[in-house]
Design an enzyme around this catalytic site. Sequence first.
Site, PDB file in Angstrom:
ATOM      1  N   ARG A   2       1.081 -11.169   5.402  1.00 35.97           N
ATOM      2  CA  ARG A   2       2.531 -11.301   5.551  1.00 35.97           C
ATOM      3  C   ARG A   2       3.058 -10.767   6.878  1.00 35.97           C
ATOM      4  O   ARG A   2       4.236 -10.916   7.182  1.00 35.97           O
ATOM      5  CB  ARG A   2       3.249 -10.587   4.394  1.00 35.97           C
ATOM      6  CG  ARG A   2       2.771 -11.038   3.036  1.00 35.97           C
ATOM      7  CD  ARG A   2       3.740 -11.861   2.204  1.00 35.97           C
ATOM      8  NE  ARG A   2       5.141 -11.788   2.502  1.00 35.97           N
ATOM      9  CZ  ARG A   2       6.064 -11.355   1.650  1.00 35.97           C
ATOM     10  NH1 ARG A   2       5.719 -10.900   0.479  1.00 35.97           N
ATOM     11  NH2 ARG A   2       7.336 -11.388   1.979  1.00 35.97           N
ATOM     12  N   LYS A  12       2.358   6.864   4.344  1.00 30.51           N
ATOM     13  CA  LYS A  12       1.751   5.539   4.461  1.00 30.51           C
ATOM     14  C   LYS A  12       1.280   5.239   5.887  1.00 30.51           C
ATOM     15  O   LYS A  12       0.965   4.097   6.205  1.00 30.51           O
ATOM     16  CB  LYS A  12       2.764   4.468   4.027  1.00 30.51           C
ATOM     17  CG  LYS A  12       3.287   4.655   2.600  1.00 30.51           C
ATOM     18  CD  LYS A  12       4.294   3.559   2.277  1.00 30.51           C
ATOM     19  CE  LYS A  12       5.058   3.869   0.998  1.00 30.51           C
ATOM     20  NZ  LYS A  12       6.120   2.876   0.759  1.00 30.51           N
ATOM     21  N   PRO A  37       0.841  -1.223   0.000  1.00 30.09           N
ATOM     22  CA  PRO A  37       0.000   0.000   0.000  1.00 30.09           C
ATOM     23  C   PRO A  37       0.865   1.258   0.000  1.00 30.09           C
ATOM     24  O   PRO A  37       1.772   1.394   0.811  1.00 30.09           O
ATOM     25  CB  PRO A  37      -0.785  -0.112   1.312  1.00 30.09           C
ATOM     26  CG  PRO A  37      -0.576  -1.494   1.810  1.00 30.09           C
ATOM     27  CD  PRO A  37       0.704  -1.995   1.227  1.00 30.09           C
ATOM     28  N   GLU A  38       0.592   2.145  -0.951  1.00 25.74           N
ATOM     29  CA  GLU A  38       1.290   3.431  -1.012  1.00 25.74           C
ATOM     30  C   GLU A  38       0.288   4.522  -0.631  1.00 25.74           C
ATOM     31  O   GLU A  38      -0.810   4.219  -0.165  1.00 25.74           O
ATOM     32  CB  GLU A  38       1.906   3.615  -2.402  1.00 25.74           C
ATOM     33  CG  GLU A  38       2.860   2.460  -2.733  1.00 25.74           C
ATOM     34  CD  GLU A  38       3.598   2.610  -4.054  1.00 25.74           C
ATOM     35  OE1 GLU A  38       3.767   3.743  -4.530  1.00 25.74           O
ATOM     36  OE2 GLU A  38       4.005   1.579  -4.614  1.00 25.74           O
ATOM     37  N   ARG A  73      13.891  -3.151  -6.003  1.00 24.29           N
ATOM     38  CA  ARG A  73      12.544  -3.568  -6.417  1.00 24.29           C
ATOM     39  C   ARG A  73      12.538  -3.793  -7.925  1.00 24.29           C
ATOM     40  O   ARG A  73      13.510  -3.499  -8.614  1.00 24.29           O
ATOM     41  CB  ARG A  73      11.525  -2.470  -6.073  1.00 24.29           C
ATOM     42  CG  ARG A  73      11.521  -2.058  -4.611  1.00 24.29           C
ATOM     43  CD  ARG A  73      10.956  -3.143  -3.718  1.00 24.29           C
ATOM     44  NE  ARG A  73       9.572  -3.444  -4.055  1.00 24.29           N
ATOM     45  CZ  ARG A  73       8.532  -2.768  -3.581  1.00 24.29           C
ATOM     46  NH1 ARG A  73       8.705  -1.768  -2.762  1.00 24.29           N
ATOM     47  NH2 ARG A  73       7.300  -3.115  -3.932  1.00 24.29           N
TER      48      ARG A  73
END
Length: 265
Positions: free
Chosen positions: A112, A59, A2-3, A252
């Site tokens: 996670r 965030k 989530p950004e 990334r």
Amino acid sequence: MPELPEVEMRRRFVETHALSLRIKRVAVPAPSLLDGVSAQTLRRALTGQVFETTHRHGKWLFVRTSAGRWLVLHFGMTGSLGCYPTRDAAPRFVRMRFDFANGLSLAFIDPRKFGKVGLTNDVQSFLQDRRWGLDPTAPGFDRAAFHQILRGRSGLLKAVLMNQRVIAGIGNLYADEMLFQAGLHPAARVEDLKPATVDRLYDAMTEAFAASLAVDTDYERLPERFLLRHRNGAGTCPKCGGTLASLANAGRTAYYCPRHQRKRS
Ligand SMILES: [Zn+2]
């Protein structure tokens, strides 16, 4: 992960579903998510209170209780929120649950388990103590502020954009989108940027956030011209017709168009 826009959606979710409801019980099935607070302290701070208002910075999501303290939520890689009747079967991966007196529950869901849940007395000191950067959608964050933040920095542009202590809220997806719209290669360096390019990056950032929120972060509904719609597989670039590619970059996977993102500044 989530950004900024995704966390903004979670903030709106709390506003819609969880304000003004008396908290009857706080369940902490995954204490490993607790950040600087014990389950007992969290229960004591929240039980009997109501959530009154929300705030988001980058965030981070903050929810103020009627006692004046703030619940602090960070969604890590896979965190989200759910709301359902307490008596019903809970969704999977509920790591924290707030049961309200009206029979509804708000759940922090996180397969996670990289999310964080904490408490703070003051949002501003929480942010200052951790030296988080400015939120690019906050009042006062304008084009001039963006120029000022990037001025004098060096290194990989994408890494700078994703550094939460520089700007809070941009992650891999929106950084790729900004570079794509500005025509910059994923390996572009911040010290090479011309002022006009910084302008293009700023425009790309504000447009991407606004467009994403306008479709409730459902990328399939975004206009064709956004890279966010084309991140799966080797698609066709909506800007120039080139073949989209990916490469490992700044830790990334970067998606980009090797045809029009050649320029390094
Ligand atoms: Zn292209």
